[in-house]
Design a protein around this motif. Structure first.
Motif, mmCIF file in Angstrom:
data_model
loop_
_atom_site.group_PDB
_atom_site.id
_atom_site.type_symbol
_atom_site.label_atom_id
_atom_site.label_comp_id
_atom_site.label_asym_id
_atom_site.label_seq_id
_atom_site.Cartn_x
_atom_site.Cartn_y
_atom_site.Cartn_z
ATOM 1 N N PHE A 178 0.830 64.138 50.487
ATOM 2 C CA PHE A 178 1.816 63.918 51.544
ATOM 3 C C PHE A 178 2.829 65.052 51.486
ATOM 4 O O PHE A 178 3.448 65.292 50.442
ATOM 5 N N SER A 179 2.994 65.757 52.598
ATOM 6 C CA SER A 179 3.839 66.952 52.601
ATOM 7 C C SER A 179 5.313 66.652 52.309
ATOM 8 O O SER A 179 6.032 67.525 51.828
ATOM 9 N N GLU A 180 5.751 65.426 52.564
ATOM 10 C CA GLU A 180 7.163 65.079 52.346
ATOM 11 C C GLU A 180 7.345 64.152 51.143
ATOM 12 O O GLU A 180 8.335 63.435 51.050
ATOM 13 N N ALA A 181 6.400 64.191 50.213
ATOM 14 C CA ALA A 181 6.453 63.283 49.066
ATOM 15 C C ALA A 181 7.726 63.443 48.251
ATOM 16 O O ALA A 181 8.249 62.477 47.689
ATOM 17 N N ASP A 182 8.252 64.671 48.189
ATOM 18 C CA ASP A 182 9.454 64.905 47.381
ATOM 19 C C ASP A 182 10.709 64.277 47.989
ATOM 20 O O ASP A 182 11.763 64.238 47.343
ATOM 21 N N LYS A 183 10.585 63.745 49.212
ATOM 22 C CA LYS A 183 11.719 63.063 49.834
ATOM 23 C C LYS A 183 11.716 61.567 49.552
ATOM 24 O O LYS A 183 12.644 60.852 49.933
ATOM 25 N N LEU A 184 10.645 61.084 48.896
ATOM 26 C CA LEU A 184 10.557 59.672 48.535
ATOM 27 C C LEU A 184 11.172 59.449 47.161
ATOM 28 O O LEU A 184 11.218 60.367 46.332
ATOM 29 N N ASN A 185 11.613 58.215 46.921
ATOM 30 C CA ASN A 185 12.264 57.883 45.659
ATOM 31 C C ASN A 185 11.451 56.859 44.877
ATOM 32 O O ASN A 185 10.920 55.908 45.463
ATOM 33 N N VAL A 186 11.365 57.060 43.577
ATOM 34 C CA VAL A 186 10.691 56.101 42.715
ATOM 35 C C VAL A 186 11.377 54.739 42.839
ATOM 36 O O VAL A 186 12.597 54.643 42.810
ATOM 37 N N GLY A 187 10.590 53.705 42.996
ATOM 38 C CA GLY A 187 11.119 52.352 43.127
ATOM 39 C C GLY A 187 11.155 51.851 44.549
ATOM 40 O O GLY A 187 11.242 50.640 44.786
ATOM 41 N N GLN A 188 11.083 52.753 45.527
ATOM 42 C CA GLN A 188 11.127 52.334 46.922
ATOM 43 C C GLN A 188 9.921 51.457 47.272
ATOM 44 O O GLN A 188 8.817 51.669 46.785
ATOM 45 N N ARG A 189 10.173 50.503 48.143
ATOM 46 C CA ARG A 189 9.091 49.680 48.683
ATOM 47 C C ARG A 189 8.693 50.291 50.028
ATOM 48 O O ARG A 189 9.532 50.442 50.929
ATOM 49 N N VAL A 190 7.402 50.635 50.172
ATOM 50 C CA VAL A 190 6.947 51.330 51.375
ATOM 51 C C VAL A 190 5.615 50.777 51.856
ATOM 52 O O VAL A 190 4.877 50.128 51.107
ATOM 53 N N LYS A 191 5.303 51.069 53.108
ATOM 54 C CA LYS A 191 3.975 50.835 53.668
ATOM 55 C C LYS A 191 3.413 52.191 54.080
ATOM 56 O O LYS A 191 4.139 53.030 54.620
ATOM 57 N N VAL A 192 2.119 52.373 53.834
ATOM 58 C CA VAL A 192 1.498 53.677 54.077
ATOM 59 C C VAL A 192 0.431 53.553 55.155
ATOM 60 O O VAL A 192 -0.397 52.638 55.130
ATOM 61 N N GLU A 193 0.459 54.490 56.105
ATOM 62 C CA GLU A 193 -0.639 54.623 57.058
ATOM 63 C C GLU A 193 -1.430 55.852 56.648
ATOM 64 O O GLU A 193 -0.918 56.978 56.688
ATOM 65 N N ALA A 194 -2.648 55.633 56.187
ATOM 66 C CA ALA A 194 -3.463 56.726 55.663
ATOM 67 C C ALA A 194 -4.031 57.579 56.792
ATOM 68 O O ALA A 194 -4.203 57.134 57.926
ATOM 69 N N SER A 195 -4.334 58.804 56.460
ATOM 70 C CA SER A 195 -5.021 59.712 57.371
ATOM 71 C C SER A 195 -6.433 59.874 56.837
ATOM 72 O O SER A 195 -6.656 60.496 55.801
ATOM 73 N N GLY A 196 -7.408 59.278 57.508
ATOM 74 C CA GLY A 196 -8.777 59.324 57.024
ATOM 75 C C GLY A 196 -9.033 58.257 55.977
ATOM 76 O O GLY A 196 -8.244 57.330 55.790
ATOM 77 N N GLY A 197 -10.139 58.367 55.261
ATOM 78 C CA GLY A 197 -10.550 57.361 54.295
ATOM 79 C C GLY A 197 -9.879 57.534 52.936
ATOM 80 O O GLY A 197 -9.240 58.547 52.651
ATOM 81 N N ILE A 198 -10.046 56.511 52.098
ATOM 82 C CA ILE A 198 -9.523 56.517 50.740
ATOM 83 C C ILE A 198 -10.708 56.594 49.773
ATOM 84 O O ILE A 198 -11.650 55.789 49.870
ATOM 85 N N MET A 199 -10.675 57.529 48.867
ATOM 86 C CA MET A 199 -11.735 57.641 47.873
ATOM 87 C C MET A 199 -11.730 56.407 46.989
ATOM 88 O O MET A 199 -10.676 55.947 46.546
ATOM 89 N N LEU A 200 -12.918 55.871 46.727
ATOM 90 C CA LEU A 200 -13.035 54.637 45.953
ATOM 91 C C LEU A 200 -13.010 54.910 44.458
ATOM 92 O O LEU A 200 -13.857 54.465 43.703
ATOM 93 N N SER A 201 -12.000 55.652 44.019
ATOM 94 C CA SER A 201 -11.777 55.862 42.593
ATOM 95 C C SER A 201 -10.750 54.830 42.149
ATOM 96 O O SER A 201 -10.281 54.021 42.932
ATOM 97 N N LEU A 202 -10.385 54.842 40.888
ATOM 98 C CA LEU A 202 -9.362 53.918 40.397
ATOM 99 C C LEU A 202 -8.361 54.705 39.557
ATOM 100 O O LEU A 202 -8.670 55.098 38.438
ATOM 101 N N PRO A 203 -7.146 54.972 40.083
ATOM 102 C CA PRO A 203 -6.660 54.624 41.418
ATOM 103 C C PRO A 203 -7.397 55.397 42.523
ATOM 104 O O PRO A 203 -8.096 56.361 42.255
ATOM 105 N N GLY A 204 -7.169 54.940 43.771
ATOM 106 C CA GLY A 204 -7.749 55.617 44.907
ATOM 107 C C GLY A 204 -7.049 56.930 45.185
ATOM 108 O O GLY A 204 -5.989 57.229 44.621
ATOM 109 N N GLN A 205 -7.650 57.735 46.054
ATOM 110 C CA GLN A 205 -7.062 59.020 46.433
ATOM 111 C C GLN A 205 -7.218 59.209 47.936
ATOM 112 O O GLN A 205 -8.276 58.914 48.495
ATOM 113 N N GLY A 206 -6.155 59.678 48.558
ATOM 114 C CA GLY A 206 -6.216 59.879 49.994
ATOM 115 C C GLY A 206 -5.060 60.725 50.477
ATOM 116 O O GLY A 206 -4.327 61.332 49.689
#
Length: 393
Positions: free
Chosen positions: A293-321
């Motif tokens: 996410f290009s603006e990840a550095d503007k997010l704060n640890v602890g925040q509660r968020v909802k994410v709209e993904a762009s494309g699919g999520i890799m089925l790894s653990l944790p996932g990647q997208g």
């Protein structure tokens, strides 16, 4: 490549009585094929039938038995493919009986499926999806003597009562599967040149219709028109998935109208780490995923968020997208509390070093005890539910 392949079968009347008349003359044994493949015998569902098998026997007990077995299957009785109906039974029978037999014959005559891809297309249609009849369709672009060989391979099985003739359709196809693959690759190259940094798309060419189907979150009307102009003899079908990606200079972070709320929030997951170009979210109602996410550095640890993904999520653990939008939810701040929820979560992450049994903190639920003035976390630890308490100070 999108394949229009689905379930199929045969009505009770056809199963019991077959069709046509009994006999063993040359045309019944060898089927019928138009001379040199230049004309069509008839049209079915708007397609030119160039060859057909003959229903040479009135009774097909072996086939009837195999068809009846489909209606006794768990999938049919439990409605896994839809409401149990004669149409579904017919759909399933064709897929289980005529389908494998026809595919085996095609591969034998044309040198495997890879060989047939250069000559035509093959697909199922079923009544439960709106087709006029259940059937397996074998489309040949340039018919030759192999069509007759295909009939010669299949007709004895009709004569023996193993399969029915009617559900097998041999028609003139306007394209081959290989041509559709090549078309998809050409359109894919054009799309890559139009794709924005965080946009995504899905591309397929419909095997039956040849329509180019594109799902996307970045193509503007002018770009869609440009694609159509690049392939003027093709038909496109565009479908926007979710919100369009942010325009250059616009933020992809959606902030709440009110930063704080005194009402507990139940949606979203928690930011466990955020750095330049990537953040990690887990717990709550969101899965554990590393997002580019290009603006990840503007997010704060602890925040509660909802994410709209762009494309699919890799089925790894944790996932990647990749994240298209991040919606920051209001920060729960109980009346009289010193800490807000996000601050309490940040303390919990610090206390646990962000790790529990799975390798990261999984917060299932958070509540505030106003009598004890503490935050109570229900977490996963050692693969079991546990409780973590944070003093409100």
């Amino acid at each position: 490549m999108k394949y229009s392949v689905s379930l199929i079968m045969v009505s009770a009347a056809l199963l019991l009585g077959g069709c046509g008349t009994a006999g063993t003359d040359a045309s019944a044994i060898n089927g019928t094929v138009v001379e040199n493949g230049k004309k069509s015998l008839k049209k079915v569902s708007g397609r030119e039938i160039i060859a057909e098998l003959k229903q040479s026997v009135k009774e097909s007990p072996e086939r009837n038995k195999a068809a009846a077995a489909q209606t006794e299957s768990y999938e049919y009785k439990e409605g896994l493919f839809g409401e149990p109906t004669p149409e579904l039974a017919e759909d399933m029978a064709v897929q289980a009986i005529e389908g494998p037999t026809a595919i085996e014959a095609v591969e034998k005559i044309y040198g495997g499926y890879a060989g047939f891809e250069k000559e035509g297309i093959l697909f199922f249609e079923n009544q439960m999806s709106g087709a006029e009849q259940a059937g397996i369709w074998i489309g040949v672009k340039e018919p030759d003597e192999r069509v007759q060989k295909l009939l010669d391979e299949l007709q004895p099985k009709v004569d023996a009562g193993e399969i029915l003739a009617e559900p097998i359709y041999i028609f003139r196809s306007p394209h081959t599967q290989k041509e559709l693959y090549e078309l998809q690759n050409e359109v894919g190259r054009a799309l890559k040149g139009m794709k924005s940094e965080w946009g995504s798309y899905g591309l397929s060419v419909n095997t039956i219709t040849g329509i180019i189907e594109i799902s996307h979150d970045f193509l503007k009307p002018a770009q869609q028109k440009e694609l159509e102009n690049m392939f003027p003899d093709k038909t496109f079908q565009f479908e926007q998935e979710g919100r369009m990606v942010a325009e250059p200079g616009e933020s992809s972070i959606i902030y709440p109208k009110q930063t704080f709320t005194d009402t507990p929030v139940s949606e979203g997951g928690f930011i466990l780490s955020a750095e330049e170009g990537q953040f990690f979210i887990a717990g709550g109602t969101e899965g554990a995923v590393y997002y580019n996410f290009s603006e990840a550095d503007k997010l704060n640890v602890g925040q509660r968020v909802k994410v709209e993904a762009s494309g699919g999520i890799m089925l790894s653990l944790p996932g990647q997208g990749s994240a298209k939008f991040v919606e920051v939810l209001p920060d729960y701040e109980p009346v009289g509390a010193t800490l807000s929820e996000s601050q309490a979560v940040a303390k919990a992450i610090e206390m646990t070093d962000g790790k529990t049994a799975p390798g990261y903190l999984v917060i299932q639920e958070i509540s505030f005890d106003e009598k004890e003035m503490k935050w109570i976390f229900k977490i996963i630890q050692d693969e079991k539910e546990a409780t973590l308490e944070i003093a409100d100070k």
